[in-house]
Design a protein around this motif. Structure first.
Motif, PDB file in Angstrom:
ATOM      1  N   VAL A 240       0.838  -1.203   0.000  1.00 20.88           N
ATOM      2  CA  VAL A 240       0.000   0.000   0.000  1.00 20.88           C
ATOM      3  C   VAL A 240       0.872   1.252   0.000  1.00 20.88           C
ATOM      4  CG1 VAL A 240      -0.181   0.174   2.538  1.00 20.88           C
ATOM      5  CG2 VAL A 240      -2.020   1.072   1.123  1.00 20.88           C
ATOM      6  N   ASN A 243       2.751   3.742  -3.764  1.00 20.42           N
ATOM      7  CA  ASN A 243       2.259   4.983  -4.382  1.00 20.42           C
ATOM      8  C   ASN A 243       2.297   6.159  -3.404  1.00 20.42           C
ATOM      9  OD1 ASN A 243       1.811   4.226  -7.021  1.00 20.42           O
ATOM     10  ND2 ASN A 243      -0.244   3.441  -6.604  1.00 20.42           N
ATOM     11  N   LEU A 244       2.059   5.856  -2.123  1.00 23.87           N
ATOM     12  CA  LEU A 244       2.066   6.926  -1.118  1.00 23.87           C
ATOM     13  C   LEU A 244       3.451   7.540  -0.960  1.00 23.87           C
ATOM     14  CD1 LEU A 244      -0.112   5.436   1.769  1.00 23.87           C
ATOM     15  CD2 LEU A 244      -0.651   7.392   0.342  1.00 23.87           C
ATOM     16  N   TYR A 247       4.460   9.491  -4.027  1.00 24.85           N
ATOM     17  CA  TYR A 247       3.740  10.775  -4.058  1.00 24.85           C
ATOM     18  C   TYR A 247       4.397  11.783  -3.104  1.00 24.85           C
ATOM     19  CZ  TYR A 247      -0.149  13.944  -2.901  1.00 24.85           C
ATOM     20  OH  TYR A 247      -0.926  15.045  -2.662  1.00 24.85           O
ATOM     21  N   MET A 248       4.842  11.270  -1.957  1.00 21.18           N
ATOM     22  CA  MET A 248       5.445  12.157  -0.956  1.00 21.18           C
ATOM     23  C   MET A 248       6.947  12.354  -1.174  1.00 21.18           C
ATOM     24  SD  MET A 248       3.379  11.044   2.424  1.00 21.18           S
ATOM     25  CE  MET A 248       1.601  11.186   2.461  1.00 21.18           C
ATOM     26  N   ILE A 435       3.371  10.020   8.293  1.00 24.12           N
ATOM     27  CA  ILE A 435       2.727   9.740   6.994  1.00 24.12           C
ATOM     28  C   ILE A 435       1.249   9.375   7.177  1.00 24.12           C
ATOM     29  CG2 ILE A 435       2.720   8.246   4.948  1.00 24.12           C
ATOM     30  CD1 ILE A 435       5.119  10.117   5.013  1.00 24.12           C
TER      31      ILE A 435
ATOM     32  N   ARG B  37      -6.959  14.841   5.829  1.00 24.59           N
ATOM     33  CA  ARG B  37      -6.201  13.629   6.128  1.00 24.59           C
ATOM     34  C   ARG B  37      -6.468  13.136   7.545  1.00 24.59           C
ATOM     35  NH1 ARG B  37      -0.052  13.984   4.540  1.00 24.59           N
ATOM     36  NH2 ARG B  37      -0.115  12.073   5.790  1.00 24.59           N
ATOM     37  N   SER B  60      -4.559   3.138  -2.389  1.00 30.82           N
ATOM     38  CA  SER B  60      -3.684   3.229  -1.220  1.00 30.82           C
ATOM     39  C   SER B  60      -3.817   4.593  -0.542  1.00 30.82           C
ATOM     40  CB  SER B  60      -2.238   2.980  -1.627  1.00 30.82           C
ATOM     41  OG  SER B  60      -1.883   3.793  -2.716  1.00 30.82           O
ATOM     42  N   PHE B  61      -4.257   5.610  -1.272  1.00 30.66           N
ATOM     43  CA  PHE B  61      -4.370   6.942  -0.677  1.00 30.66           C
ATOM     44  C   PHE B  61      -5.510   7.026   0.348  1.00 30.66           C
ATOM     45  CE2 PHE B  61      -1.763   7.637  -4.308  1.00 30.66           C
ATOM     46  CZ  PHE B  61      -0.869   8.601  -3.891  1.00 30.66           C
ATOM     47  N   THR B  63      -5.718   5.198   2.711  1.00 33.83           N
ATOM     48  CA  THR B  63      -5.070   4.881   3.981  1.00 33.83           C
ATOM     49  C   THR B  63      -4.699   6.136   4.771  1.00 33.83           C
ATOM     50  OG1 THR B  63      -4.061   3.138   2.706  1.00 33.83           O
ATOM     51  CG2 THR B  63      -3.325   3.355   4.943  1.00 33.83           C
ATOM     52  N   ILE B  64      -4.402   7.214   4.064  1.00 31.92           N
ATOM     53  CA  ILE B  64      -4.008   8.433   4.780  1.00 31.92           C
ATOM     54  C   ILE B  64      -5.156   9.439   4.861  1.00 31.92           C
ATOM     55  CG2 ILE B  64      -1.538   8.212   4.311  1.00 31.92           C
ATOM     56  CD1 ILE B  64      -1.887  10.338   2.103  1.00 31.92           C
TER      57      ILE B  64
END
Lengths: 578, 186
Positions: A240, A243-244, A247-248, A435, B37, B60-61, B63-64
């Protein structure tokens, strides 16, 4: 005694003897189990300066008071020793079902001393421990060994990498679960110990079932309510994060030269889910179920760390290749982070772009310790030093950094630098607050407020590693809930603060071990690259003066002097005898 | 778009409708939603404190994102909402806990005209059950109160949802004091 069995097995390989000795409730309340128990044994019994791959080293397997209960994520155990990769004290933590089975066999753990003359394995049944001939298993990889021994019980074993002394060889249990990172598989191999097989049928006794039920429900409810555990990890596994982090701009790319990978989507959790039919293969008592494999193939889905190291850091965008590299590592019993990072270091030094074929060849050569694999099997620090470019190794205290570029998560940067086992994200998983926003979202691009937070989280994780439960549960469940359920299980009243104090005691004991091994405050740092280069984001390099200021503040929070040495007062308060 | 969220996030905290890192705000743009968020404070929202999600396809986004993203997504799919606010305002929570029915009838004039009635819905934090119940309630109401949790409201713009959240809290506050005084009289 509730929760614990109150016993540890001593196995003397040189003398071919075993014994079971009692552990007092007072002692167990002080170190809990798992990491804490192992750290205490290794600190007391391993002499400073010994070669980690000599008979003088010891290897401890330890469960905790929650292991083997139905408490969510409690299917874990720890292995602790002196690491051949870092030279520091080193605990590894693994899931699956091996840990609970050890507990069901009526012991809290086993401490292994000396070296067998010939290859052996240890068989543990209810109350009985024997050392058996393993010549027929030597030279075999982990899947084959596990298959052969599994008729006797749950298996933890090493592959060829452990036998040959690859400095980052793993211990593998239940086929694919890993005691990873510090080379404890090589310690096992150096003792001519191929495997441990365990079978037991004793239930863990619980002091107060009514209270236990209530706290069990509290923890379950929190896990369900958190999108990180109930949605992210459950749906995509740890992949997971791909991509996070991309992106960051914290996805290590090209051996941390860059922080963004153009092909991240190709190796992401979303991509894996869209291409492969997935079967969840959860650890014992785990409702999160992040561990997965491809249905009908037994092909493991790699963890995020593996994807980031073999993928973006080696600039490989083919997820199938990464899966094959992961499979090879599990077969040989090799740590994927160090393997990927060392190969990325090799690639940077040579100025060569890796191909898929070359990556797989290198992994196999490491496992066989042949050709260039002999050099790479030493880990990136020794490899880069031997090639006169120590700056190309992305490590702290000899342990390669995992899949988060510290320039974009400064709390984690401090966590890497101060970790007792080297460049590790799991000593204080600052990805939670920085995060995921768990328990509270904090600004990831500042050191402000991080020193105190990092040391509290390090203490908490030390305690949690000793219960033993999974760190991923900490995205949702805090120290209060763990203290509550621990009290219900053991019948001893623990509160949040006592749990944190136990964690602090473990952390300081580890620090003392490392100081005796000549580690110092100079080792609490990061690779120079992160201070000098920006990773492709202008102005993102870490300002050294801010880092050092934050480090000193961290020492103050810890009650250590300016050189990072625990004060007498601190040790006295924690009841640690130096 | 984060600026609009930030503006009303600050107002929410200033008005005592939420505090700490409770509550969440989202807006819909086409088939995307932009939401605060997880763990963010509504009076500290900047562009890094919101995340953009696909309306149809979780990723997955999620998740945040706020743990209530599933609820926002479901409401957007089932209604014409273009903005959603969820608060933890105390009087609404109290009324949802003491009410013997699943419909709260406002007693003050403006709330009667504006809200008519306020459904009280159930469901765990971030659960599918809550998502379904919230979307169902908001099909014919401007807002609802999640039992023991707080109000949720929708609008065509964030301001409209904000007004509804304020109205619900106002109605619950008036009812609270009215009930106390009436009880004393008896």
């Amino acid at each position: 005694m509730f929760g614990w069995n109150g016993k540890i097995a001593n196995v003397y390989l040189t003398e071919k003897k075993t014994e079971i000795v009692p552990l007092s409730e007072k002692f167990l309340s002080k170190y809990l189990g798992g990491r804490g128990l192992g750290v205490k044994f290794v600190y007391d019994l391993v002499k400073p300066g010994i070669d980690p791959l000599s008979w003088e080293n010891i290897l401890v397997f330890a469960t905790g008071p929650l292991t083997g209960t139905t408490c969510p994520t409690s299917g874990r155990y720890a292995a602790v020793s002196k690491s051949p990769l870092t030279g520091s004290i080193f605990d590894s933590n693994s899931g699956g079902s091996f840990g609970p089975e050890l507990k069901f066999a009526g012991i809290d753990g086993l401490a292994i001393y000396g070296k067998a003359e010939q290859p052996v394995y240890i068989e543990i049944g209810n109350g009985k421990i024997s050392i058996k001939d393993a010549k027929h298993l030597w030279g075999k990889n982990t899947r084959e060994v596990t298959r052969e021994l599994s008729k006797l019980g749950r298996v933890a074993c090493i592959g060829k990498a452990g036998e040959k002394g690859v400095r980052f060889a793993n211990i593998m249990n239940d086929y694919t679960h890993t005691c990873g990172r510090g080379g404890l598989g090589a310690v096992m191999g150096s003792k001519n110990l191929k495997a441990i097989v365990v079978k037991g049928d004793r239930k863990v006794s619980i002091s107060d079932r009514e209270r236990y039920k209530k706290y069990f429900q509290d923890i379950t409810r929190l896990l369900v309510a958190s999108p990180v555990s109930s949605k992210g990890l459950s749906e995509y596994g740890t992949a997971v994060l791909v991509n996070l982090t991309n992106y960051m701009r914290i996805l290590p790319t090209g051996n941390f030269r860059f922080s963004r990978f153009d092909f991240a989507e190709e190796i992401s959790g979303e991509k894996i889910n869209s291409v492969f039919p997935i079967k969840k293969t959860p650890c014992y008592a785990c409702p999160i179920a992040c561990k997965r494999e491809v249905r009908n193939t037994e092909m493991e889905v790699p963890e995020y760390e593996t994807i980031s190291m073999f993928g973006s850091s080696c600039r490989i965008s083919n997820i199938q290749t990464i899966m094959k590299a992961n499979r090879l590592c599990n077969e040989y019993g090799i740590d994927t982070i160090t393997a990927g990072s060392t190969i990325a270091c090799h690639s940077e030094l040579n100025g060569e772009e890796l191909t898929d074929k070359k990556l797989l060849e290198l992994v196999e050569l490491i496992g066989e310790k042949e050709g260039i694999g002999e050099e790479l099997s030493q880990g990136s620090m020794r490899f880069a030093r031997a090639n006169k470019r120590p700056d190309k190794s992305m490590q702290v205290k000899g342990l390669e950094l995992p899949g988060y570029d510290p320039r974009g998560v400064l709390g984690l940067a401090l966590g890497y630098a101060t970790s007792n086992r080297g460049g590790c994200h799991l000593r204080a998983y600052m990805i939670g607050p920085e995060i995921f926003g768990k328990p509270k979202l904090v600004n990831r691009l500042t050191f402000s407020g991080k020193s105190g937070l990092v040391q509290v989280i390090q203490n908490l994780f030390s305690a949690v590693d000793s219960l033993v439960v999974c760190k991923f549960a900490l995205f949702s469940v805090g120290e209060e809930e763990w203290a509550n359920i621990l009290s219900a299980v053991t019948g001893i009243e623990f509160v949040s603060e006592s749990l944190l104090e136990i964690g602090e005691r473990i952390w300081n004991t580890e620090r003392l071990f490392n100081l005796k091994e000549k580690f110092s405050n100079k080792d609490d740092t990061l690779p120079e690259r992160f201070f000098r280069e920006d990773g492709g984001v202008a102005g993102r390099n870490i300002k050294k003066e801010e880092f050092l200021e934050s480090l000193l503040e961290y020492y103050r929070f810890r009650g250590w002097n300016r050189k990072g040495v625990p004060t007498k007062e601190k040790l006295a308060r924690l009841n640690i005898l130096n | 778009m984060w600026r609009e969220i930030s503006k009303f996030g600050k107002k929410m905290v200033q008005c005592g409708l939420t505090h700490s890192h409770f509550g969440n705000i989202s807006v819909r743009v086409g088939n995307r939603l932009i939401i605060t968020r997880s763990g963010s404070m509504l009076d500290e929202i900047d562009e890094n404190m919101v995340v953009e999600l696909d309306l149809d396809k979780p990723s997955s986004f999620d998740t945040i994102a706020s743990s209530e993203a599933i609820v926002h997504r479901h409401i957007y799919k089932e209604t014409s909402a273009l903005a959603i606010i969820h608060a933890h305002s105390p009087f609404a929570i109290v009324q949802s806990m003491v009410s013997s029915t699943n419909l709260l009838i406002p007693t003050d004039c403006e709330s009667k005209y504006f809200l008519h009635e306020i459904p009280i819905i159930t469901g765990g934090v971030g659960s599918k059950e809550l998502a379904k119940n919230a979307a169902h309630a908001l099909k014919d109401h401007k807002g609802a109160i999640i039992k023991e949790h707080g109000p949720i409201a929708m609008g065509k713009i964030v301001e409209e949802a904000f007004v509804t959240i304020c109205s619900i809290e106002h109605a619950c506050q008036v009812k609270y004091f009215t009930d106390i005084l009436l009880q004393r009289k008896r």
